[in-house]
Design an enzyme around this catalytic site. Structure first.
Site, PDB file in Angstrom:
ATOM      1  CG  HIS A  58      -0.812  -0.831   2.282  1.00 60.26           C
ATOM      2  ND1 HIS A  58      -1.430  -2.051   2.463  1.00 60.26           N
ATOM      3  CD2 HIS A  58      -0.006  -0.675   3.330  1.00 60.26           C
ATOM      4  CE1 HIS A  58      -0.999  -2.592   3.580  1.00 60.26           C
ATOM      5  NE2 HIS A  58      -0.139  -1.788   4.125  1.00 60.26           N
ATOM      6  CG  HIS A 109       4.362   5.440   5.441  1.00 57.72           C
ATOM      7  ND1 HIS A 109       4.441   5.348   6.820  1.00 57.72           N
ATOM      8  CD2 HIS A 109       3.191   6.093   5.183  1.00 57.72           C
ATOM      9  CE1 HIS A 109       3.367   5.897   7.348  1.00 57.72           C
ATOM     10  NE2 HIS A 109       2.591   6.360   6.379  1.00 57.72           N
ATOM     11  CG  HIS A 162       2.320  10.095   6.998  1.00 56.32           C
ATOM     12  ND1 HIS A 162       1.174   9.409   6.639  1.00 56.32           N
ATOM     13  CD2 HIS A 162       2.024  11.417   6.876  1.00 56.32           C
ATOM     14  CE1 HIS A 162       0.232  10.283   6.316  1.00 56.32           C
ATOM     15  NE2 HIS A 162       0.721  11.504   6.431  1.00 56.32           N
ATOM     16  CB  THR A 220      -4.151   7.809   7.349  1.00 59.38           C
ATOM     17  OG1 THR A 220      -2.963   7.193   6.842  1.00 59.38           O
ATOM     18  CG2 THR A 220      -3.809   9.109   8.066  1.00 59.38           C
TER      19      THR A 220
HETATM   20  S1  B30 Z   1      -0.035   6.562   9.121  1.00 59.43           S
HETATM   21  O1  B30 Z   1       1.165   7.334   9.311  1.00 59.43           O
HETATM   22  O2  B30 Z   1      -1.187   7.030   9.836  1.00 59.43           O
HETATM   23  N1  B30 Z   1      -0.392   6.552   7.573  1.00 59.43           N
HETATM   24  C1  B30 Z   1       0.815   2.400  10.583  1.00 59.43           C
HETATM   25  C2  B30 Z   1       1.653   3.441  10.926  1.00 59.43           C
HETATM   26  C3  B30 Z   1       1.387   4.721  10.462  1.00 59.43           C
HETATM   27  C4  B30 Z   1       0.301   4.961   9.652  1.00 59.43           C
HETATM   28  C5  B30 Z   1      -0.534   3.915   9.293  1.00 59.43           C
HETATM   29  C6  B30 Z   1      -0.273   2.626   9.780  1.00 59.43           C
HETATM   30  C7  B30 Z   1       1.100   1.047  11.108  1.00 59.43           C
HETATM   31  O3  B30 Z   1       2.045   0.853  11.835  1.00 59.43           O
HETATM   32  N2  B30 Z   1       0.276   0.038  10.760  1.00 59.43           N
HETATM   33  C8  B30 Z   1       0.397  -1.292  11.251  1.00 59.43           C
HETATM   34  C9  B30 Z   1       1.376  -2.072  10.455  1.00 59.43           C
HETATM   35  N3  B30 Z   1       0.853  -2.542   9.167  1.00 59.43           N
HETATM   36  C10 B30 Z   1       1.918  -3.219   8.503  1.00 59.43           C
HETATM   37  C11 B30 Z   1       2.595  -2.341   7.587  1.00 59.43           C
HETATM   38  O4  B30 Z   1       3.393  -1.490   8.002  1.00 59.43           O
HETATM   39  O5  B30 Z   1       2.345  -2.471   6.326  1.00 59.43           O
HETATM   40  C12 B30 Z   1      -0.263  -3.413   9.256  1.00 59.43           C
HETATM   41  C13 B30 Z   1      -1.206  -3.295   8.081  1.00 59.43           C
HETATM   42  O6  B30 Z   1      -1.090  -2.342   7.259  1.00 59.43           O
HETATM   43  O7  B30 Z   1      -2.127  -4.085   7.860  1.00 59.43           O
HETATM   44 CU1  B30 Z   1       0.344  -2.714   5.887  1.00 59.43          CU
HETATM   45 ZN    ZN Z   2       0.879   7.439   6.379  1.00 60.34          ZN
END
Ligand code: B30
Ligand code: ZN
Length: 228
Positions: free
Chosen positions: A67, A92, A111, A178
């Site tokens: 993603h 990312h 971010h 998000t």
């Molecule tokens: S954000 O900065 O709000 N876009 C995560 C961290 C920051 C944002 C969004 C998500 C996060 O740590 N998510 C959990 C980890 N992910 C794995 C990953 O990093 O790749 C789990 C998931 O989403 O199902 Cu795909």
């Molecule tokens: Zn993000």
């Protein structure tokens, strides 16, 4: 089979909460991100402390996680947000920027995701506008993994401080991830001053992820402050 979350079609943001019982907050949460920052409505807060960036150069790996493009930073230092130290974990990208400023999205945002000792997350957002080539992005975009699910280590140490604008004023508010599971109690700080990236760099990201921005979410009475 349930579709995986995405930005288009059956797995799109309007459906995230229906995809998994763990994603309910995406619909029911009252502190969701991203938001539209209306600059006319916010107050300068003398209490908002400058962000203290204690980033260091270190090892980095670039991952295409399906993603976004994410750069994992196991040893890149920390930032102090409102007096609490948050260790930097990764950054990312989203195109266009998820956060809107007065209804406008920038072509790209990074971010920078941090976690403090209590496990709370803090994200610093760096907005990108079209302009000259961004030297800090070059090693990342020169090392994009071939496809989703792949990882590439960077040859040289990467210092995320090189991504930051010289001017460090920021908009701050409480929000969420998000992406699913849209967990709340995330401390958001959006740097007010954008940095530049070349048209070719913006195109290189868009070629992989043309649209990975969630729609803006209701403020529900939240206060957005601007640091001095
Ligand atoms: S954000 O900065 O709000 N876009 C995560 C961290 C920051 C944002 C969004 C998500 C996060 O740590 N998510 C959990 C980890 N992910 C794995 C990953 O990093 O790749 C789990 C998931 O989403 O199902 Cu795909
Ligand atoms: Zn993000």
């Amino acid at each position: 089979d349930k579709p995986h979350w995405s930005y288009q079609g059956h797995g799109s943001p309007a459906h995230w909460a229906e995809l998994d019982a763990g994603f309910k907050t995406c619909k029911l949460g009252k502190l969701q991100s991203p938001i539209n920052i209306e600059t006319k409505k916010i107050e300068k807060s003398a209490d908002a402390k400058p962000i203290v960036f204690g980033y260091t150069g270190g090892a980095a790996e670039v991952v295409d996680n399906g993603h976004t493009i994410q750069v994992n930073l196991p040893a890149a230092g920390a930032a102090t947000l409102e007096g609490s130290e948050y260790k930097l974990l990764q950054f990312h990208f989203h195109a266009p920027s998820e956060e809107m400023i007065d209804g406008k999205r920038y072509p790209l945002v990074a971010h920078l995701v941090h976690k403090n000792a209590q496990g709370q997350l803090g994200v610093v957002a760096v907005l990108f506008k079209a302009g000259k080539e961004n030297a800090a992005l070059k090693p990342v975009f020169d090392s994009l993994p071939a496809k989703a699910g792949e990882t590439r280590k960077l040859d040289a140490a990467f210092n995320p401080a090189d991504l930051l604008p010289a001017e460090r004023g920021y908009y701050a508010f409480m929000g969420s991830l998000t992406t699913p599971p849209c967990s709340e109690e995330v401390r958001w700080q959006v740097l007010k001053t954008p940095v530049e990236a070349s048209a070719a760099q913006l195109a290189a990201f868009k070629k992989r992820y043309a649209m990975n921005a969630r729609p803006v979410q209701p403020l529900n009475g939240r206060k957005v402050v601007l640091s001095p």
